[in-house]
Write an enzyme that holds these catalytic residues in place. Structure first.
Site, PDB file in Angstrom:
ATOM      1  N   GLY A   1     -30.711 -17.946 -20.146  1.00  0.00           N
ATOM      2  CA  GLY A   1     -30.604 -19.388 -20.330  1.00  0.00           C
ATOM      3  C   GLY A   1     -29.316 -19.783 -21.032  1.00  0.00           C
TER       4      GLY A   1
ATOM      5  N   LYS B   1     -34.120 -13.967 -30.710  1.00  0.00           N
ATOM      6  CA  LYS B   1     -34.883 -15.199 -30.500  1.00  0.00           C
ATOM      7  C   LYS B   1     -35.518 -15.695 -31.800  1.00  0.00           C
ATOM      8  CE  LYS B   1     -34.705 -15.834 -25.916  1.00  0.00           C
ATOM      9  NZ  LYS B   1     -34.285 -17.098 -25.268  1.00  0.00           N
TER      10      LYS B   1
ATOM     11  N   GLY C   1     -28.521 -19.647 -24.280  1.00  0.00           N
ATOM     12  CA  GLY C   1     -28.569 -20.153 -25.655  1.00  0.00           C
ATOM     13  C   GLY C   1     -27.769 -19.263 -26.591  1.00  0.00           C
TER      14      GLY C   1
ATOM     15  N   SER D   1     -29.204  -7.657 -27.659  1.00  0.00           N
ATOM     16  CA  SER D   1     -29.999  -8.857 -27.896  1.00  0.00           C
ATOM     17  C   SER D   1     -31.478  -8.608 -28.151  1.00  0.00           C
ATOM     18  CB  SER D   1     -29.839  -9.805 -26.714  1.00  0.00           C
ATOM     19  OG  SER D   1     -30.128  -9.128 -25.505  1.00  0.00           O
TER      20      SER D   1
ATOM     21  N   SER E   1     -41.758 -15.786 -21.060  1.00  0.00           N
ATOM     22  CA  SER E   1     -42.315 -14.530 -20.569  1.00  0.00           C
ATOM     23  C   SER E   1     -42.029 -13.393 -21.536  1.00  0.00           C
ATOM     24  CB  SER E   1     -41.730 -14.194 -19.206  1.00  0.00           C
ATOM     25  OG  SER E   1     -40.333 -14.064 -19.326  1.00  0.00           O
TER      26      SER E   1
ATOM     27  N   ASN F   1     -37.510  -4.909 -27.088  1.00  0.00           N
ATOM     28  CA  ASN F   1     -38.954  -4.832 -26.825  1.00  0.00           C
ATOM     29  C   ASN F   1     -39.236  -4.172 -25.480  1.00  0.00           C
ATOM     30  OD1 ASN F   1     -39.809  -5.962 -29.295  1.00  0.00           O
ATOM     31  ND2 ASN F   1     -39.137  -7.966 -28.562  1.00  0.00           N
TER      32      ASN F   1
ATOM     33  N   ASP G   1     -26.710 -16.384 -11.503  1.00  0.00           N
ATOM     34  CA  ASP G   1     -26.563 -17.838 -11.312  1.00  0.00           C
ATOM     35  C   ASP G   1     -25.396 -18.395 -12.104  1.00  0.00           C
ATOM     36  OD1 ASP G   1     -28.574 -17.173 -13.511  1.00  0.00           O
ATOM     37  OD2 ASP G   1     -28.058 -19.241 -14.016  1.00  0.00           O
TER      38      ASP G   1
ATOM     39  N   ASN H   1     -39.472 -12.567 -25.231  1.00  0.00           N
ATOM     40  CA  ASN H   1     -39.051 -12.471 -26.619  1.00  0.00           C
ATOM     41  C   ASN H   1     -39.158 -13.781 -27.389  1.00  0.00           C
ATOM     42  OD1 ASN H   1     -38.578  -9.739 -26.535  1.00  0.00           O
ATOM     43  ND2 ASN H   1     -36.465  -9.972 -25.835  1.00  0.00           N
TER      44      ASN H   1
END
Lengths: 330, 330
Positions: B192, B60, B194, B315, B85, B318, B220, B87
């Site tokens: 999402g 991110k 991206g 990805s 919420s 954390n 989804d 990263n």
């Protein structure tokens, strides 16, 4: 002990370079990691040589690869044997598997279960013994006699020292490639001192300052340097299970001559350093692998006034992931 | 929402390359890791792009760095705001600190504590809200109105998509540098989208096959592709807390056109993959960061018949290191 018959190379930077050519297709060129937050917190540009990410989870793969590469065909046919409670055992088992050699490993029953499991996973033939030096030596002698296998010592053979020194050559190159110019200093943990000794040999003539970091509970090297003699008779007590061995006889004069200073850190400092490395660098290090960073964070290291980036060697990452890490109360 | 005023670049490989030039001094060129044992076990040459080791612990940071680099001076003076919420929030807070900008972060109270702690550690101004979309949007609108800060969306802005695609450019280069020749395929996790969308744009014309990996409990994207429409109304239930968002509107057509296939993995497969990455690669990944590897290990991935090395994107990393990892029974 009956070691490889190949004549050992002289302990020079050039011999380390030659070892590097031999082993580089068998080991990882591990990343040199940086962290602006850890560098900011310590007030030093820190570069982390992630040997915990090497094959078998530690720098020991370098010595094992070079030792096996130096065997004669006749020796290879006999297989290899060693005595180790941890990372050297796993490294030798893996390199033996690469080469289709038998690997006989003698380990104390008290060795970390995760490290014994790695030996088995790599197909090593494991013989368990008691933790005392007598029991370990007797078991080693028995296995060696029964199998005829060639002994590959963990940290004090000349070829091993040269191979461990390749860590320095890579870190030096990577610091240039990464745009940091070069290194001001390097810190390595001290057990048998094969890693520190090899690094000190490789660093000769470079101007890079070489420091050792030792657990306070296994400080034979620091006390020995103060006394002017190698200490071999002591009972270690530290969480850093990879650093329990006394400094080896071949490594001792190198440490005396080529290492600027060896300093101790407490187990509490080691655990704090280990947690920070997991959290900020996202890298799994074992306690022994965090000892150099524990020193890098200390005031006594800052007082040495190093200029330029400091390379911190993360020597190993073999932990039992099914147990809580040491900073979590069970 | 009021986004950066800079005209977005077209979604092309060249625009990803331009984004890479802009961000490369602000983010890590993360290592491309290999493991002969994991490659052996899966029967595929696996190369792991360790974005968990990027600054702030995830990919991110790329989107955050590019979004901030594209702000006008007037926008910079107003500071930045986002709603996340996890990263993206930490990444934006860190990039804002680098640039001496104010960072206002809206996060649900239910966000992982380790991720909220990172936002605070980077100096972000944190506003907690309820987990519902309504509550999050209301809190964001309130903060934005109060501060005048410029909104930096987590995954669906064009500049964000381009920046996340730089992961592909680096992996491609590193696969060549490392002697693997090139890539046969790349797998990225889908939230999402991206990251997956940017990678798919960057991979256009290269012949590298692009796959998405989605948690079965937040599928989804897979269901939407089957239905031919983007789904936004669903309640996710998965351990992969970074992949709960529906595919964004800008990412949706890219996923439809440029991604060969998206496949699901179960939470059990995710946890197994996460443990293996900690153990064998010595790298700390969070559940979302292990989703692509979970797919790479599956029979349904093998059935796709990929030839050549497969790049698996790790990805993020954390996690709460003070809690037992998900494979350890508490």
């Amino acid at each position: 002990m009956d070691g490889p018959a190949t004549a050992p190379l002289p302990l020079t930077r050039e011999s380390v370079q030659r070892a590097h050519e031999v082993i580089s297709s068998h080991v990882h060129r591990t990343p040199l990691l940086s962290s602006s937050s850890l560098s900011h917190d310590t007030g030093t540009t820190l570069l982390f040589k992630a040997e915990n990410m090497n094959r078998s989870g530690s720098f020991k793969i370098r010595g094992a690869a070079y030792s096996v590469a130096c065997l004669t065909d006749e020796e290879r046919a006999r297989g290899v044997v060693t005595q180790s409670s941890g990372n050297h055992a796993a490294a030798l088992a893996l390199i033996a598997r690469d080469n289709n050699l038998a690997a006989h490993i003698v380990s104390p029953r008290t060795a970390p279960p995760a490290k014994l499991a790695a030996v088995r996973a790599y197909g090593g033939d494991l013989t368990l013994c008691d933790a005392s030096i007598e029991s370990r030596e007797a078991a080693l002698a028995e296995v060696q006699q029964r199998t005829g296998a060639c002994y590959v010592p963990p940290s004090d053979a000349v070829n091993t020292i040269l191979a461990q020194g390749t860590v320095f050559l890579e870190a030096e190159e990577q610091a240039k490639e990464g745009g940091w110019g070069g290194l001001g200093a390097i810190i390595a943990p001290v057990g048998g001192a094969g890693l520190l000794g090899g690094i000190a040999v490789a660093a000769r003539g470079t101007g890079v300052r070489v420091f050792g970091a030792e657990p306070a509970g296994a400080d034979d090297c620091v006390r020995g340097l103060a006394d002017g003699r190698r200490l071999t008779d002591f009972t270690p007590n530290t969480i850093a299970d990879g650093l329990l061995t006394p400094v080896g006889a071949n490594n001792w004069p190198i440490v005396q001559q080529d290492v600027e200073k060896v300093l101790t850190v407490t187990d509490g400092e080691i655990i704090d350093a280990q947690r920070l490395l997991w959290q900020r660098l996202k890298t799994v290090v074992e306690p022994s692998g965090a000892v150099a960073f524990a020193l890098a964070r200390s005031q006594k290291f800052r007082d040495l006034g190093v200029e330029g980036p400091v390379c911190v060697v993360l020597s190993g990452g073999n932990v039992d992931l099914d147990a809580p890490p040491p900073w979590v109360k069970a």
